[in-house]
Scaffold this active site. Structure first.
Site, PDB file in Angstrom:
ATOM      1  N   GLU A 300      52.588 -12.503  -7.432  1.00 48.45           N
ATOM      2  CA  GLU A 300      51.677 -13.432  -6.752  1.00 48.45           C
ATOM      3  C   GLU A 300      50.702 -14.051  -7.745  1.00 48.45           C
ATOM      4  O   GLU A 300      49.608 -13.515  -7.975  1.00 48.45           O
ATOM      5  CB  GLU A 300      50.893 -12.723  -5.640  1.00 48.45           C
ATOM      6  CG  GLU A 300      51.695 -12.419  -4.394  1.00 48.45           C
ATOM      7  CD  GLU A 300      50.821 -11.859  -3.270  1.00 48.45           C
ATOM      8  OE1 GLU A 300      49.654 -11.499  -3.536  1.00 48.45           O
ATOM      9  OE2 GLU A 300      51.311 -11.783  -2.130  1.00 48.45           O
ATOM     10  N   GLU A 387      57.770 -10.583   0.279  1.00 45.15           N
ATOM     11  CA  GLU A 387      56.682  -9.766   0.817  1.00 45.15           C
ATOM     12  C   GLU A 387      56.121 -10.436   2.061  1.00 45.15           C
ATOM     13  O   GLU A 387      55.817 -11.623   2.055  1.00 45.15           O
ATOM     14  CB  GLU A 387      55.585  -9.600  -0.243  1.00 45.15           C
ATOM     15  CG  GLU A 387      54.430  -8.695   0.173  1.00 45.15           C
ATOM     16  CD  GLU A 387      53.408  -8.547  -0.955  1.00 45.15           C
ATOM     17  OE1 GLU A 387      53.825  -8.346  -2.122  1.00 45.15           O
ATOM     18  OE2 GLU A 387      52.197  -8.661  -0.670  1.00 45.15           O
TER      19      GLU A 387
END
Length: 461
Positions: A300, A387
């Site tokens: 991320e 995710e």
């Protein structure tokens, strides 16, 4: 409104000694089929499918039922729910109220307790919740709805239905904006992610017995090894331990015949590019020949430039991987905690078998983020949701879940053939911790599901 017939089939052992049929007449009217899609001992997930079996269109539906004392509905989705004591009313939402001849739609709910519906009515007509003869064949498969959410079209070549996931699908590749198996049929992998490996409470993700149990009981096809990089105790400070954890998960995935995502779980990976290049280059040389492995070089990224920061990092790591592994899929993180896939689509990384990461948490992210995904798909990007959670973006520190919005995401991913791994395989109070205290490391978690786990598991099956 036309009378409906409600047929209830409970397929989960332990809820009832036998199936219970909810029957009304006339037989030519529309039908409602209720089933238990998942059971975890202290509760279950139910689904109701409304099908218009008449020759004309119906506009609007309403299903009412009571649950016995000690049993209650905690969450529902794809219907408007009102509750008065133990009486529940479910009515259509804007997009699923009009059903043409033969069309169907479904809504679902989570139940605390094991009681089943009584005192049922459909569109105001009373129907029996008990008695009748249970069907001797499985309930009919729900036809694709004529209104959103869309359903996944069948693959051009049906994959084998036996063997492990890797035996069925083999070497994966990117085909257009989705993933295909060795025969060119579209594949949607579904699975779970580990906790940050440096912070997991027990080695759940590293246990072969647990992985095999999830494959056989949850229909898990892929596991994500989220190797923490930057925090204390993670890769940069203890690379030997972190690498050993990841390699254990890879080897277990090979033994279990499932796919594994090797995730460089970082937020500022560009600051440690040389370490990432060395890590992925080495693993690609030793594991890149396996069809099981999927690479994820950047979990991320923060709100930094795609073109000036993230893309050059990906180019360097992908080059290191491709030097030893020419064909396994690489999933590329995108700006703003892997949300700005539309930004990446404007200047994609050159190469083959590249996908792009989109992350969501359904209490925080909704239609506007799916619009970014739609824009990226229109631009030709293949997405992988490595995710997600049915919670706030913090993983659900408040314990709250948002299942209706999560269901919208599930439908969207199914419609677009987007593979996913849900966050996270660990014990704790967060909504996204899949396991409750006492869960054994070796699997067998039917009675240890926590938070959004019943929803995740139901959608893996």
């Amino acid at each position: 409104m036309r009378a409906l017939r409600l047929v209830t089939t409970l397929a989960v052992a332990g809820l009832l000694a036998g199936a219970v049929a909810i029957v009304a007449t006339p037989a030519s009217a529309a039908t409602v089929v209720f089933s238990v899609t998942n059971n975890w001992g202290s509760g279950y997930q139910g689904q109701v499918t409304v099908t218009n079996n008449t020759a004309t269109q119906i506009s609007g539906w309403r299903v009412e039922l009571d649950l016995p004392a000690g049993t209650s509905i905690s969450q529902s989705w794809n219907a408007q729910q009102t509750t008065s004591g133990n009486h529940y009313t479910f009515s259509n939402v804007s997009w699923n109220g009009t059903l043409g001849a033969g069309a169907s739609t479904s809504f679902g709910f989570l139940v605390n307790g094991s009681g089943t519906p009584v005192n049922c009515t459909v569109n105001g007509s009373s129907v029996s919740c008990t008695g009748g003869t249970p069907p001797t064949t499985p309930p009919p498969t729900t036809p694709p709805p004529t209104t959103p959410p869309p359903t996944t079209p069948p693959p051009t070549t049906p994959p084998p239905t036996t063997g492990t996931p890797v035996q069925r699908y083999g070497q994966l590749r990117v085909c257009g904006t989705t993933m295909c198996d060795r025969s060119g049929a579209r594949v949607q992998l579904r699975g779970v992610s580990s906790m940050w490996l440096n912070w997991e409470t027990a080695p759940y993700a590293e246990n072969l017995s647990a992985l095999t149990w999830m494959r056989d009981n949850w229909n898990l096809q892929v596991i994500r090894a989220a190797m923490g990089v930057e925090p204390a105790g993670a890769y940069l400070s203890d690379p030997g331990r972190a690498r050993a954890q990841v390699e254990t998960i890879i080897n277990n995935a090979v033994s279990a015949g499932v796919y594994v995502i090797v995730d460089w779980h970082a937020h500022e990976a560009q600051n440690n590019q040389s370490q990432a290049v060395a890590f992925f280059g080495d693993l690609a040389r030793r594991y890149g020949h396996l069809p099981n492995v999927i690479w994820e070089p950047y979990n991320e990224p923060l709100q930094v430039s795609w073109t000036n920061v993230i893309k050059p990092y990906h180019q360097a790591v992908v080059a290191a991987i491709r030097a030893a592994d020419p064909d396994n899929i690489v999933v590329l993180g995108t700006p703003t905690w892997s949300q700005d896939v539309d930004v990446a689509a404007a200047s994609p990384v050159t190469g083959t078998n590249l996908m792009y990461t989109l992350h969501f948490y359904s209490c925080t992210h909704g239609a506007s983020l799916r619009s970014k995904g739609d824009a990226a798909i229109r631009a030709g990007l293949a997405l992988f949701v490595t995710e997600w959670g049915a919670s706030n973006a913090d993983g659900g520190l408040d314990g709250r879940s948002c299942l209706p919005e999560a269901q919208s995401w599930i439908d969207w991913m199914r419609a677009n053939g987007i593979s996913w791994t849900a966050w996270k395989l660990d014990v704790g109070t967060d909504t996204t911790n899949l396991l409750s205290p006492g869960a054994p490391v070796t699997g067998g978690w039917t009675n240890y599901l926590h938070g959004h786990a019943p929803f995740v598991v139901a959608n893996m099956r």
